[in-house]
Motif scaffolding. Structure first.
Motif, mmCIF file in Angstrom:
data_model
loop_
_atom_site.group_PDB
_atom_site.id
_atom_site.type_symbol
_atom_site.label_atom_id
_atom_site.label_comp_id
_atom_site.label_asym_id
_atom_site.label_seq_id
_atom_site.Cartn_x
_atom_site.Cartn_y
_atom_site.Cartn_z
ATOM 1 N N THR B 109 0.835 -1.207 0.000
ATOM 2 C CA THR B 109 0.000 0.000 0.000
ATOM 3 C C THR B 109 0.864 1.247 0.000
ATOM 4 N N TYR B 119 -8.248 -0.246 -2.243
ATOM 5 C CA TYR B 119 -7.696 -1.428 -1.582
ATOM 6 C C TYR B 119 -7.908 -1.359 -0.072
ATOM 7 N N ARG B 120 -7.606 -0.163 0.480
ATOM 8 C CA ARG B 120 -7.677 -0.006 1.929
ATOM 9 C C ARG B 120 -9.095 -0.292 2.425
ATOM 10 N N THR B 121 -10.078 0.253 1.688
ATOM 11 C CA THR B 121 -11.463 0.049 2.100
ATOM 12 C C THR B 121 -11.817 -1.436 2.120
ATOM 13 N N ILE B 122 -11.415 -2.148 1.079
ATOM 14 C CA ILE B 122 -11.778 -3.568 1.009
ATOM 15 C C ILE B 122 -11.070 -4.354 2.111
ATOM 16 N N ILE B 123 -9.777 -4.074 2.293
ATOM 17 C CA ILE B 123 -9.020 -4.861 3.271
ATOM 18 C C ILE B 123 -9.507 -4.580 4.693
ATOM 19 N N LEU B 124 -10.050 -3.367 4.924
ATOM 20 C CA LEU B 124 -10.533 -3.033 6.260
ATOM 21 C C LEU B 124 -11.892 -3.663 6.573
ATOM 22 N N LEU B 125 -12.585 -4.137 5.540
ATOM 23 C CA LEU B 125 -13.958 -4.598 5.710
ATOM 24 C C LEU B 125 -14.150 -5.655 6.817
ATOM 25 N N ILE B 187 -4.006 -1.626 9.307
ATOM 26 C CA ILE B 187 -4.225 -0.181 9.366
ATOM 27 C C ILE B 187 -3.195 0.484 10.270
#
Lengths: 306, 308
Positions: B109, B119-125, B187
């Protein structure tokens, strides 16, 4: 970025795509399974494209999971934990940072100590405490011989037995989960960064402590409150162990607990389609919160872990 | 502690501009918090401590003071020792998997510009998804009868069955637990990497260090405290929050293969009604949680001075 390196960038994109796929594949299969009939979901191999039963399964899961009731419970519990924890934490953080009084450090340490033990390690005694929250008062009454004293005064023999059963009630679900002081420390950290001049000015203007709290400190704390509220809502919605102990009454179960009842056991019909629809339904509210409030969510996550 | 002789500014964690000495209002403000803590934290914790040295029958009619017998019985039981071993392997594997993947993803990232927030949004899900639900999703994927991943393993000739094979069950809960938790480590590492000074990286680049070399010898050491903190948090997560995964997926089985310590406390206390043993186990877990918390404070003591 220091230098351009297209190859490495490609590799990085590949890594991130793999990561995103790892997150999405279980969700995609949940969606596929949730759109099939019971017969289709048992086929080997499982179809890779969704079927046409999605909304029927959602409806079935909704009624089988008693979701109209359990979703309400989840919302009440999650919002109750959020509001309750923020409220008591704001007040006590205000007290320990803005007042000088004799037992201030004692109060500070009492709150501090509670950061150390998660509820999971004290479930049995906590359950007992909720099953009869009046037990400590009973001890007090016994220790002070209130009954004897009253008997002596009134001339009757009396036995005092106090009971306050919170099992299967909202307070019983909510209060034990408020009993941790993370939020207090977050607000304390924040209050310590608030300029002293604000309080001095308020005092010069003759504002009372509560007036200062309400009209100056509280508005300043809104960003922290929002960030924390998101984390607490997720925490409350996703609780498992504590609500599990309360499922003696099915109408008091939360959505996550009700979902557990939808998972096929080895001896029952493998209705994974309904179970997966239920899983999608139950994860929808917290997922929406994270997706829509991304920036605040990250802030809350980082803040509340410190 | 009341600062008549000292200047108020020296009192720890007190605002220089404060509302003076009256004890009435602060007591009132503290009351809700302290009452909740008293009823649902201090009394239960003390009860766990006292119960751990008592022996009572399931109906609570006789109670006997037995010193440390509950602890001795516990350590003598092979079941408890197995539970310790399972918890150890489960948390270590989960920790390595979570932190390792998170490090790779955070590095990636940090290197890219385009589509970063997607990417960040998906991985944080997965953070939004309850551990129990994460467990159920993976239980489905790896269900020997219907699960697509289990079917793939079967086609490869692997007789995958977490309902019968202890190793398979442990792998299943480890994967589910890690999948749910990578986002957390990720994160923190992404945020930590933002704090690495660009000038340092540029200087190293001028000296001829490549991106991976720079990550390993500059960024990683600077992330040291964060990684330490995350390791502690992963242990807390593995020890306590994975209860839901175990209960929803394996119920501690087969043959105790996934019977982690916190699940055993629950089973012994609420199913077997062995309160003394359950309390003794609680006390041991409390000590562990205490150690973790103290370690955790070592980390952010550097950033936040609690003396102030």
């Amino acid at each position: 970025m220091v230098e351009r390196s297209p190859v490495l960038s490609m590799v990085c994109h590949a890594i991130l795509i793999a990561g995103a796929l790892t997150v999405c594949i279980p969700l995609y299969f949940a969606f596929v399974a949730g759109s099939l009939t019971v017969a289709e979901v048992q086929k080997v191999p499982l179809p890779w494209v969704p079927g046409g039963q999605f909304f029927d399964n959602l409806q079935l899961a909704w009624s089988k999971g008693n979701f109209s009731r359990t979703f309400t419970n989840s919302i009440v519990v999650a919002l109750g934990i959020t509001a309750g924890k923020i409220a008591v934490s704001l007040l006590s953080a205000f007290a320990i940072t803005y007042f000088r009084f004799r037992y201030r450090m004692l109060a500070f340490w009492l709150i501090f100590v509670s950061l150390m033990l998660p509820i999971e390690v004290r479930i049995v005694p906590t359950f007992e405490a909720v099953a009869n929250a009046a037990v400590p008062l009973q001890w007090l009454a016994d220790a002070l011989h209130v009954a004897d004293l009253w008997g002596w005064i009134s001339g009757h023999d009396v036995a005092i037995s106090l009971e306050w059963n919170m099992v299967n009630t909202y307070p019983g679900l909510i209060l034990p989960l408020i009993a941790s002081a993370t939020a207090t420390f977050l607000f304390r950290q924040f209050f310590l960064t608030v300029p002293d001049e604000l309080c001095e000015a308020a005092r010069l203007d003759g504002a009372s402590p509560l007036h200062f709290f309400w009209s100056i400190l509280l508005p300043l704390s809104v960003p922290n409150m929002v960030a924390l509220a998101i984390i607490l809502f997720l925490f409350g919605w996703n609780q498992y162990l504590w609500p599990l102990l309360f499922t003696t009454d099915k109408d008091m179960a939360t959505a996550v607990i009700a979902l557990k009842g939808l998972i096929p056991r080895s001896d029952s019909e493998p209705a994974w389609n309904v179970a997966m629809s239920g899983a999608l339904l139950t994860m929808l509210p917290p997922a929406l919160v994270v997706l829509l409030l991304q920036r605040w969510f990250i802030k809350g996550l980082i803040d509340s872990s410190k | 502690m009341s600062g008549k002789t000292r200047r108020p500014a020296q009192e720890a964690g007190l605002k220089r501009a404060n509302f003076g000495d009256g004890p009435g209002l602060p007591t009132l403000l503290l009351l809700p918090q302290l009452l909740i803590l008293l009823f649902f934290f201090f009394i239960p914790s003390l009860r766990a401590l006292t119960q751990s040295v008592l022996l009572s029958d399931p109906f609570g009619t006789t109670v006997q003071f037995v010193w440390f017998d509950n602890f001795k019985t516990l350590f003598a039981s092979s079941e408890y020792r197995q539970s310790i071993a399972v918890t150890f392997w489960f948390t270590v594997a989960q920790n390595v998997l979570t932190l390792g993947s998170a490090l790779v993803l955070a590095f990636a990232t940090d290197r890219i510009v385009r589509a970063r927030s997607v990417y960040r949004t998906i991985i944080l899900l997965p953070y939004a998804i309850a551990p129990a639900i994460a467990g159920i999703l993976w239980a489905f994927l790896f269900n020997p009868a219907v699960g697509p991943l289990a079917q793939m393993l079967h086609r490869l000739g692997i007789a995958w069955d977490p309902n019968l094979n202890p190793t398979d069950a442990l792998i299943l809960v480890t994967l589910a637990a890690s999948w749910k938790h990578i986002c957390y480590d990720y994160i923190f590492l992404v945020v930590g990497l933002l704090a690495v000074p660009v000038s340092l990286m540029e200087a190293a680049a001028v000296d001829g260090a490549g991106p991976i070399r720079r990550f390993v010898s500059i960024a990683l050491p600077m992330l040291g405290p964060t990684i330490f903190f995350l390791t502690v948090m992963n242990f807390i997560y593995g020890f306590f929050e994975t209860f839901a995964i175990i209960d929803a997926v394996t119920k501690g089985g087969p043959a105790g293969a996934t019977n982690i310590l916190v699940y055993k406390v629950f089973v012994d206390g609420f199913v077997n009604l062995d309160l003394g043993s359950s309390a003794a186990q609680s006390v041991l877990l409390m000590s562990f949680a205490l150690i973790c918390t103290l370690l955790q404070f070592r980390y952010f003591d550097r950033k936040v001075n609690y003396g102030v």
